[in-house]
Scaffold this motif. Structure first.
Motif, PDB file in Angstrom:
ATOM      1  N   HIS A  40       5.108 -32.753  25.692  1.00 39.77           N
ATOM      2  CA  HIS A  40       6.488 -32.299  25.546  1.00 39.77           C
ATOM      3  C   HIS A  40       6.788 -31.221  26.582  1.00 39.77           C
ATOM      4  CE1 HIS A  40       7.342 -34.375  21.814  1.00 39.77           C
ATOM      5  NE2 HIS A  40       6.168 -34.010  21.365  1.00 39.77           N
ATOM      6  N   ASP A  41       5.766 -30.769  27.274  1.00 38.42           N
ATOM      7  CA  ASP A  41       5.870 -29.631  28.178  1.00 38.42           C
ATOM      8  C   ASP A  41       6.252 -30.092  29.583  1.00 38.42           C
ATOM      9  OD1 ASP A  41       5.155 -27.534  30.024  1.00 38.42           O
ATOM     10  OD2 ASP A  41       3.974 -26.612  28.436  1.00 38.42           O
ATOM     11  N   LYS A  42       7.438 -29.701  30.028  1.00 38.18           N
ATOM     12  CA  LYS A  42       7.941 -30.096  31.352  1.00 38.18           C
ATOM     13  C   LYS A  42       7.030 -29.580  32.466  1.00 38.18           C
ATOM     14  CE  LYS A  42      11.335 -31.564  34.100  1.00 38.18           C
ATOM     15  NZ  LYS A  42      10.767 -32.434  35.091  1.00 38.18           N
ATOM     16  N   THR A  43       6.471 -28.392  32.299  1.00 39.54           N
ATOM     17  CA  THR A  43       5.565 -27.844  33.309  1.00 39.54           C
ATOM     18  C   THR A  43       4.322 -28.716  33.443  1.00 39.54           C
ATOM     19  OG1 THR A  43       6.344 -25.615  32.815  1.00 39.54           O
ATOM     20  CG2 THR A  43       4.271 -25.792  34.003  1.00 39.54           C
ATOM     21  N   GLU A  44       3.765 -29.174  32.307  1.00 41.22           N
ATOM     22  CA  GLU A  44       2.606 -30.061  32.355  1.00 41.22           C
ATOM     23  C   GLU A  44       2.957 -31.365  33.064  1.00 41.22           C
ATOM     24  OE1 GLU A  44       1.074 -30.594  28.396  1.00 41.22           O
ATOM     25  OE2 GLU A  44       0.762 -28.443  28.122  1.00 41.22           O
ATOM     26  N   GLN A  45       4.153 -31.897  32.779  1.00 41.78           N
ATOM     27  CA  GLN A  45       4.594 -33.108  33.478  1.00 41.78           C
ATOM     28  C   GLN A  45       4.606 -32.871  34.985  1.00 41.78           C
ATOM     29  OE1 GLN A  45       8.398 -34.602  32.232  1.00 41.78           O
ATOM     30  NE2 GLN A  45       7.810 -34.699  30.080  1.00 41.78           N
TER      31      GLN A  45
ATOM     32  N   THR B 196       1.730 -37.975  38.257  1.00 42.88           N
ATOM     33  CA  THR B 196       2.215 -38.546  39.508  1.00 42.88           C
ATOM     34  C   THR B 196       3.472 -39.373  39.251  1.00 42.88           C
ATOM     35  OG1 THR B 196       0.758 -40.476  39.268  1.00 42.88           O
ATOM     36  CG2 THR B 196      -0.078 -38.620  40.573  1.00 42.88           C
ATOM     37  N   ARG B 197       3.698 -39.719  37.975  1.00 46.55           N
ATOM     38  CA  ARG B 197       4.889 -40.484  37.587  1.00 46.55           C
ATOM     39  C   ARG B 197       5.166 -40.253  36.113  1.00 46.55           C
ATOM     40  NH1 ARG B 197       5.396 -46.812  36.843  1.00 46.55           N
ATOM     41  NH2 ARG B 197       3.165 -46.705  37.232  1.00 46.55           N
ATOM     42  N   VAL B 198       6.450 -40.141  35.764  1.00 39.12           N
ATOM     43  CA  VAL B 198       6.873 -39.958  34.372  1.00 39.12           C
ATOM     44  C   VAL B 198       7.611 -41.218  33.932  1.00 39.12           C
ATOM     45  CG1 VAL B 198       8.294 -38.620  32.779  1.00 39.12           C
ATOM     46  CG2 VAL B 198       7.064 -37.448  34.633  1.00 39.12           C
ATOM     47  N   ILE B 199       7.222 -41.742  32.772  1.00 38.79           N
ATOM     48  CA  ILE B 199       7.916 -42.872  32.168  1.00 38.79           C
ATOM     49  C   ILE B 199       8.614 -42.361  30.915  1.00 38.79           C
ATOM     50  CG2 ILE B 199       7.657 -45.111  31.032  1.00 38.79           C
ATOM     51  CD1 ILE B 199       5.272 -45.608  32.897  1.00 38.79           C
ATOM     52  N   GLU B 200       9.940 -42.433  30.919  1.00 40.34           N
ATOM     53  CA  GLU B 200      10.738 -41.987  29.777  1.00 40.34           C
ATOM     54  C   GLU B 200      10.806 -43.120  28.766  1.00 40.34           C
ATOM     55  OE1 GLU B 200      12.063 -39.021  29.269  1.00 40.34           O
ATOM     56  OE2 GLU B 200      11.680 -38.133  31.234  1.00 40.34           O
ATOM     57  N   LEU B 201      10.326 -42.864  27.573  1.00 40.65           N
ATOM     58  CA  LEU B 201      10.393 -43.843  26.495  1.00 40.65           C
ATOM     59  C   LEU B 201      11.676 -43.630  25.706  1.00 40.65           C
ATOM     60  CD1 LEU B 201       6.776 -43.686  25.039  1.00 40.65           C
ATOM     61  CD2 LEU B 201       7.644 -45.199  26.809  1.00 40.65           C
TER      62      LEU B 201
END
Length: 191
Positions: A169-174, A179-184
């Motif tokens: 849930h942490d934007k900083t960790e993302q 290397t890529r974020v998948i929004e569910l």
């Protein structure tokens, strides 16, 4: 390699958690599954790991899979070292526990460790297994920022040629780890 194709899953009560999710990921990627609480991130990891059966769709993986759960899932009767040695030799277990700053806690049982320490034992066990695909469910909860960054760096370097799929849930960790974020999305699967 991971190929998720039109994956759907509902719980026994009929609640649809994952709907028509598709994505592919390969070696060297660190994929973050992002969504609000209750929108299927952990469920997708469990489906990939084979712990749940999809309602429809297909998951193809190549290689062995290791996972660190949100709950630490440690054996309470075993020490930190013994918990990690369940998946690797003692030298590897000691290396990872020491790298995660638990070198002086090898002989402690989970009840003697803080939540953040138990989280690190669980992470050490997951990476010590040397999987081709590493699944991490909220892996850095309970860790202070400095230690979190150190562990992210160690895992990213060690698994640079393998696949990591994680939730947070942490934007900083993302930003720091993926290397890529998948929004569910509960309704559409993948945004």
């Amino acid at each position: 390699m991971l190929n998720v194709n039109k994956l759907s899953f509902s719980f026994d009560d009929g609640e649809k958690v994952v709907s028509n999710l598709s994505f592919t990921a390969g070696k060297g990627e660190r994929i973050c599954l992002s969504a609000p609480s209750g929108d299927g991130k952990t469920t997708v990891l469990k489906l990939i790991a084979g712990l749940l059966t999809p309602e429809s769709g297909k998951i193809e993986t190549n290689g062995k899979i290791g996972m660190a759960f949100q709950s630490d899932a440690l054996f309470p009767w075993q020490t930190a070292l013994e918990n990690v040695k369940n998946v690797c030799d003692e030298k590897t277990a000691v290396y990872w526990l020491d790298a995660f700053e638990l070198g002086s806690d090898l002989q402690k049982k989970p009840e003697e460790l803080s939540g953040g320490m138990r989280r690190r034992v669980s992470l050490a066990r997951a990476v010590g297994f040397e999987p081709d695909i590493l699944l991490l469910d909220e892996p850095f909860n309970g860790l202070d920022d400095e230690l979190k960054r150190k562990i992210m760096k160690l895992i990213a370097e060690h698994f640079s040629s393998r696949l990591i799929v994680f939730t947070t849930h942490d934007k900083t960790e993302q930003d720091l780890f993926s290397t890529r974020v998948i929004e569910l999305s509960q309704n559409t699967g993948c945004g």
